[in-house]
Design a protein around this motif. Structure first.
Motif, PDB file in Angstrom:
ATOM      1  N   VAL A  83       0.888  -1.159   0.000  1.00 43.77           N
ATOM      2  CA  VAL A  83       0.000   0.000   0.000  1.00 43.77           C
ATOM      3  C   VAL A  83       0.926   1.208   0.000  1.00 43.77           C
ATOM      4  O   VAL A  83       1.896   1.252   0.759  1.00 43.77           O
ATOM      5  CB  VAL A  83      -0.906   0.009   1.242  1.00 43.77           C
ATOM      6  CG1 VAL A  83      -1.737   1.287   1.295  1.00 43.77           C
ATOM      7  CG2 VAL A  83      -1.791  -1.220   1.268  1.00 43.77           C
ATOM      8  N   VAL A  84       0.641   2.178  -0.860  1.00 42.50           N
ATOM      9  CA  VAL A  84       1.477   3.367  -0.982  1.00 42.50           C
ATOM     10  C   VAL A  84       0.597   4.593  -0.821  1.00 42.50           C
ATOM     11  O   VAL A  84      -0.492   4.660  -1.399  1.00 42.50           O
ATOM     12  CB  VAL A  84       2.187   3.405  -2.356  1.00 42.50           C
ATOM     13  CG1 VAL A  84       2.970   4.691  -2.528  1.00 42.50           C
ATOM     14  CG2 VAL A  84       3.096   2.187  -2.526  1.00 42.50           C
ATOM     15  N   GLU A  85       1.070   5.542  -0.028  1.00 43.98           N
ATOM     16  CA  GLU A  85       0.332   6.802   0.129  1.00 43.98           C
ATOM     17  C   GLU A  85       1.314   7.964   0.162  1.00 43.98           C
ATOM     18  O   GLU A  85       2.422   7.834   0.693  1.00 43.98           O
ATOM     19  CB  GLU A  85      -0.538   6.781   1.381  1.00 43.98           C
ATOM     20  CG  GLU A  85       0.215   6.494   2.644  1.00 43.98           C
ATOM     21  CD  GLU A  85      -0.697   6.202   3.832  1.00 43.98           C
ATOM     22  OE1 GLU A  85      -0.276   6.517   4.968  1.00 43.98           O
ATOM     23  OE2 GLU A  85      -1.794   5.676   3.632  1.00 43.98           O
ATOM     24  N   PRO A  86       0.920   9.088  -0.436  1.00 41.51           N
ATOM     25  CA  PRO A  86       1.807  10.256  -0.413  1.00 41.51           C
ATOM     26  C   PRO A  86       1.897  10.841   0.988  1.00 41.51           C
ATOM     27  O   PRO A  86       0.966  10.738   1.786  1.00 41.51           O
ATOM     28  CB  PRO A  86       1.138  11.238  -1.367  1.00 41.51           C
ATOM     29  CG  PRO A  86      -0.278  10.803  -1.473  1.00 41.51           C
ATOM     30  CD  PRO A  86      -0.313   9.333  -1.169  1.00 41.51           C
ATOM     31  N   VAL A  87       3.038  11.448   1.266  1.00 43.74           N
ATOM     32  CA  VAL A  87       3.230  12.231   2.487  1.00 43.74           C
ATOM     33  C   VAL A  87       3.385  13.670   2.010  1.00 43.74           C
ATOM     34  O   VAL A  87       4.432  14.046   1.494  1.00 43.74           O
ATOM     35  CB  VAL A  87       4.479  11.758   3.272  1.00 43.74           C
ATOM     36  CG1 VAL A  87       4.714  12.655   4.470  1.00 43.74           C
ATOM     37  CG2 VAL A  87       4.333  10.301   3.690  1.00 43.74           C
ATOM     38  N   GLY A  88       2.325  14.431   2.104  1.00 39.00           N
ATOM     39  CA  GLY A  88       2.325  15.793   1.580  1.00 39.00           C
ATOM     40  C   GLY A  88       1.909  15.823   0.124  1.00 39.00           C
ATOM     41  O   GLY A  88       1.599  14.791  -0.480  1.00 39.00           O
ATOM     42  N   ASP A  89       1.914  17.036  -0.430  1.00 39.63           N
ATOM     43  CA  ASP A  89       1.455  17.240  -1.802  1.00 39.63           C
ATOM     44  C   ASP A  89       2.584  17.496  -2.789  1.00 39.63           C
ATOM     45  O   ASP A  89       2.335  17.607  -3.985  1.00 39.63           O
ATOM     46  CB  ASP A  89       0.494  18.447  -1.859  1.00 39.63           C
ATOM     47  CG  ASP A  89      -0.773  18.201  -1.065  1.00 39.63           C
ATOM     48  OD1 ASP A  89      -1.223  17.046  -1.016  1.00 39.63           O
ATOM     49  OD2 ASP A  89      -1.314  19.174  -0.500  1.00 39.63           O
ATOM     50  N   ALA A  90       3.810  17.624  -2.295  1.00 46.83           N
ATOM     51  CA  ALA A  90       4.932  17.984  -3.171  1.00 46.83           C
ATOM     52  C   ALA A  90       5.180  16.904  -4.210  1.00 46.83           C
ATOM     53  O   ALA A  90       5.188  15.710  -3.910  1.00 46.83           O
ATOM     54  CB  ALA A  90       6.188  18.218  -2.343  1.00 46.83           C
ATOM     55  N   MET A  91       5.354  17.382  -5.446  1.00 44.54           N
ATOM     56  CA  MET A  91       5.642  16.476  -6.558  1.00 44.54           C
ATOM     57  C   MET A  91       6.851  17.017  -7.305  1.00 44.54           C
ATOM     58  O   MET A  91       7.157  18.203  -7.226  1.00 44.54           O
ATOM     59  CB  MET A  91       4.436  16.352  -7.490  1.00 44.54           C
ATOM     60  CG  MET A  91       3.232  15.719  -6.805  1.00 44.54           C
ATOM     61  SD  MET A  91       1.872  15.408  -7.942  1.00 44.54           S
ATOM     62  CE  MET A  91       2.437  13.882  -8.682  1.00 44.54           C
ATOM     63  N   ALA A  92       7.517  16.113  -8.031  1.00 43.07           N
ATOM     64  CA  ALA A  92       8.658  16.511  -8.853  1.00 43.07           C
ATOM     65  C   ALA A  92       8.652  15.686 -10.133  1.00 43.07           C
ATOM     66  O   ALA A  92       8.235  14.527 -10.137  1.00 43.07           O
ATOM     67  CB  ALA A  92       9.964  16.299  -8.092  1.00 43.07           C
TER      68      ALA A  92
END
Length: 180
Positions: A83-92
């Motif tokens: 299961v994968v979830e983002p930590v914050g909204d920052a993307m690159a």
């Protein structure tokens, strides 16, 4: 151990949602994991999902080598039913390639920081936060479990190139940034 045949883009297994692994401790899963690691290392690659070797199962193997780590090296690792979830909204944006799309790479936006969890081959819980290249590899392999290829995440196919031509794309991007 055996080297496995890698499915290429266009094979239906790459577009299926993979099934959960019912028993991570099953000896067949251990064999598959070992073969996947051998195949990943031989390719050479930094990640491989079970669907890429014609097994529609929610299992990935990955590594973060020293030359790509930014200081964080991760030895070959098996992650089952992740299961994968983002930590914050920052993307690159970053370059990605895929063993199922040989000879090409593209610029793909990904979360810069994630949390992932699953189980290992002994059934033990695995939970970790990752950033940078480590996070990119996990997100890329996790996508394979849902039938998603990196090209599906690309907002602009002008930034898809053969490996030997990628530097031209990078130069064009730098010119575009300079004009803004």
């Amino acid at each position: 151990m055996a080297l496995l045949k890698i499915a290429r883009m266009g094979h239906p297994v790459l577009r299926m949602v993979a099934d959960p692994v019912p028993d991570p401790t099953d000896p067949e899963i251990r064999r598959l994991a070992a073969d996947m690691i051998d195949t990943m290392m031989d390719a050479p690659g930094v990640g491989l999902a079970a669907p890429q070797v014609h097994e529609s199962l929610r299992m990935i193997v990955f590594r973060v080598p020293s030359d790509r780590s930014g200081g964080e090296v991760v030895a070959p690792t098996v992650l089952i039913n992740p299961v994968v979830e983002p930590v914050g909204d920052a993307m690159a944006d970053g370059w990605e390639g895929c063993l199922s799309i040989p000879g090409m790479r593209g610029i793909v936006p990904r979360f810069t920081r994630i949390r992932y969890r699953g189980v290992g081959l002994e059934g033990e819980p695995v939970e970790r936060e990752a950033s940078g290249f480590h996070a990119r590899v996990i997100q890329h392999e996790y996508d394979h479990l849902d039938g998603i290829l990196y090209i599906d995440r690309m907002p602009d196919l002008r930034y898809l190139a053969f490996n030997e031509m990628a530097h031209h794309v990078t130069e064009a991007l730098e010119r575009e940034k300079g004009e803004d």
